[in-house]
Write a protein that holds these residues in place. Structure first.
Motif, PDB file in Angstrom:
ATOM      1  N   ILE A  96       7.191   4.733   0.300  1.00  0.00           N
ATOM      2  CA  ILE A  96       6.610   5.009  -1.010  1.00  0.00           C
ATOM      3  C   ILE A  96       5.254   4.310  -1.131  1.00  0.00           C
ATOM      4  O   ILE A  96       4.351   4.788  -1.798  1.00  0.00           O
ATOM      5  CB  ILE A  96       7.567   4.548  -2.135  1.00  0.00           C
ATOM      6  N   THR A  97       5.105   3.197  -0.460  1.00  0.00           N
ATOM      7  CA  THR A  97       3.860   2.435  -0.527  1.00  0.00           C
ATOM      8  C   THR A  97       3.133   2.530   0.807  1.00  0.00           C
ATOM      9  O   THR A  97       3.689   2.936   1.818  1.00  0.00           O
ATOM     10  CB  THR A  97       4.137   0.960  -0.846  1.00  0.00           C
ATOM     11  N   ASP A  98       1.882   2.125   0.788  1.00  0.00           N
ATOM     12  CA  ASP A  98       1.090   2.096   2.011  1.00  0.00           C
ATOM     13  C   ASP A  98       1.575   0.974   2.915  1.00  0.00           C
ATOM     14  O   ASP A  98       1.955  -0.097   2.447  1.00  0.00           O
ATOM     15  CB  ASP A  98      -0.389   1.863   1.690  1.00  0.00           C
ATOM     16  N   SER A  99       1.541   1.214   4.205  1.00  0.00           N
ATOM     17  CA  SER A  99       1.873   0.194   5.185  1.00  0.00           C
ATOM     18  C   SER A  99       0.602  -0.191   5.914  1.00  0.00           C
ATOM     19  O   SER A  99      -0.148   0.665   6.368  1.00  0.00           O
ATOM     20  CB  SER A  99       2.900   0.725   6.196  1.00  0.00           C
ATOM     21  N   SER A 100       0.360  -1.495   6.030  1.00  0.00           N
ATOM     22  CA  SER A 100      -0.805  -1.958   6.780  1.00  0.00           C
ATOM     23  C   SER A 100      -0.460  -3.269   7.452  1.00  0.00           C
ATOM     24  O   SER A 100       0.335  -4.056   6.949  1.00  0.00           O
ATOM     25  CB  SER A 100      -2.024  -2.127   5.870  1.00  0.00           C
ATOM     26  N   ALA A 101      -1.062  -3.476   8.623  1.00  0.00           N
ATOM     27  CA  ALA A 101      -0.830  -4.707   9.382  1.00  0.00           C
ATOM     28  C   ALA A 101      -1.934  -4.832  10.418  1.00  0.00           C
ATOM     29  O   ALA A 101      -2.624  -3.870  10.747  1.00  0.00           O
ATOM     30  CB  ALA A 101       0.539  -4.681  10.058  1.00  0.00           C
ATOM     31  N   VAL A 102      -2.087  -6.028  10.950  1.00  0.00           N
ATOM     32  CA  VAL A 102      -3.037  -6.288  12.024  1.00  0.00           C
ATOM     33  C   VAL A 102      -2.300  -6.095  13.337  1.00  0.00           C
ATOM     34  O   VAL A 102      -1.223  -6.652  13.558  1.00  0.00           O
ATOM     35  CB  VAL A 102      -3.621  -7.712  11.926  1.00  0.00           C
ATOM     36  N   TYR A 103      -2.863  -5.285  14.215  1.00  0.00           N
ATOM     37  CA  TYR A 103      -2.261  -4.994  15.517  1.00  0.00           C
ATOM     38  C   TYR A 103      -3.207  -5.502  16.590  1.00  0.00           C
ATOM     39  O   TYR A 103      -4.367  -5.115  16.638  1.00  0.00           O
ATOM     40  CB  TYR A 103      -2.035  -3.488  15.662  1.00  0.00           C
ATOM     41  N   ARG A 104      -2.738  -6.368  17.437  1.00  0.00           N
ATOM     42  CA  ARG A 104      -3.543  -6.921  18.533  1.00  0.00           C
ATOM     43  C   ARG A 104      -3.312  -6.088  19.783  1.00  0.00           C
ATOM     44  O   ARG A 104      -2.182  -5.904  20.215  1.00  0.00           O
ATOM     45  CB  ARG A 104      -3.153  -8.370  18.815  1.00  0.00           C
ATOM     46  N   VAL A 105      -4.388  -5.606  20.352  1.00  0.00           N
ATOM     47  CA  VAL A 105      -4.313  -4.777  21.546  1.00  0.00           C
ATOM     48  C   VAL A 105      -4.407  -5.661  22.768  1.00  0.00           C
ATOM     49  O   VAL A 105      -5.236  -6.572  22.839  1.00  0.00           O
ATOM     50  CB  VAL A 105      -5.457  -3.740  21.556  1.00  0.00           C
ATOM     51  N   ASN A 106      -3.554  -5.399  23.756  1.00  0.00           N
ATOM     52  CA  ASN A 106      -3.618  -6.108  25.027  1.00  0.00           C
ATOM     53  C   ASN A 106      -4.751  -5.518  25.836  1.00  0.00           C
ATOM     54  O   ASN A 106      -4.714  -4.351  26.220  1.00  0.00           O
ATOM     55  CB  ASN A 106      -2.276  -5.959  25.765  1.00  0.00           C
ATOM     56  N   ASN A 107      -5.783  -6.293  26.125  1.00  0.00           N
ATOM     57  CA  ASN A 107      -6.969  -5.792  26.787  1.00  0.00           C
ATOM     58  C   ASN A 107      -6.902  -5.871  28.295  1.00  0.00           C
ATOM     59  O   ASN A 107      -7.900  -5.626  28.961  1.00  0.00           O
ATOM     60  CB  ASN A 107      -8.209  -6.542  26.303  1.00  0.00           C
TER      61      ASN A 107
END
Length: 113
Positions: A96-107
């Motif tokens: 029902i609400t927006d989902s947001s988060a910080v995602y760290r990419v393995n480089n």
């Protein structure tokens, strides 16, 4: 001095001198109103502008990028979001609400594939 300027203008200028026959041919085709050629020129300009814009965007160094997951209702956006963050399968329900988060990419990249 005036004769040198008039010769340079007759040759299409110092920059376009080698391309002048091609430019004249293109100008004549455009004046005839051929929709096929006009469409091809418009498509070529769109591709070139897209490439320039993409190069400009890629040249900016930004540490954070935003990703937006879009799709139809019940298509698995929330499940994909949870799998990206945790790596685990979890039962989800309609958000029902927006989902947001910080995602760290393995480089780390594998070379030689």
């Amino acid at each position: 001095m005036a004769s040198a300027d008039s010769r340079r203008m007759a040759n299409g200028g110092s920059v376009g001198g080698a391309f002048q026959p091609h430019l004249d041919s293109l100008r004549q085709e455009l004046q005839q109103g051929d929709p096929t050629l006009l469409s091809a020129v418009a498509a070529l300009l769109a591709v070139l502008l897209t490439l320039v814009f993409w190069k400009f965007i890629r040249s900016r160094r930004s540490s954070q990028r935003a990703v937006l997951l879009v799709g139809l209702c019940d298509s698995g956006k929330t499940l994909l979001f949870v799998r990206l963050l945790t790596g685990l399968y979890r039962d989800t329900q309609t958000s029902i609400t927006d989902s947001s988060a910080v995602y760290r990419v393995n480089n780390t990249r594998v070379r030689g594939l």
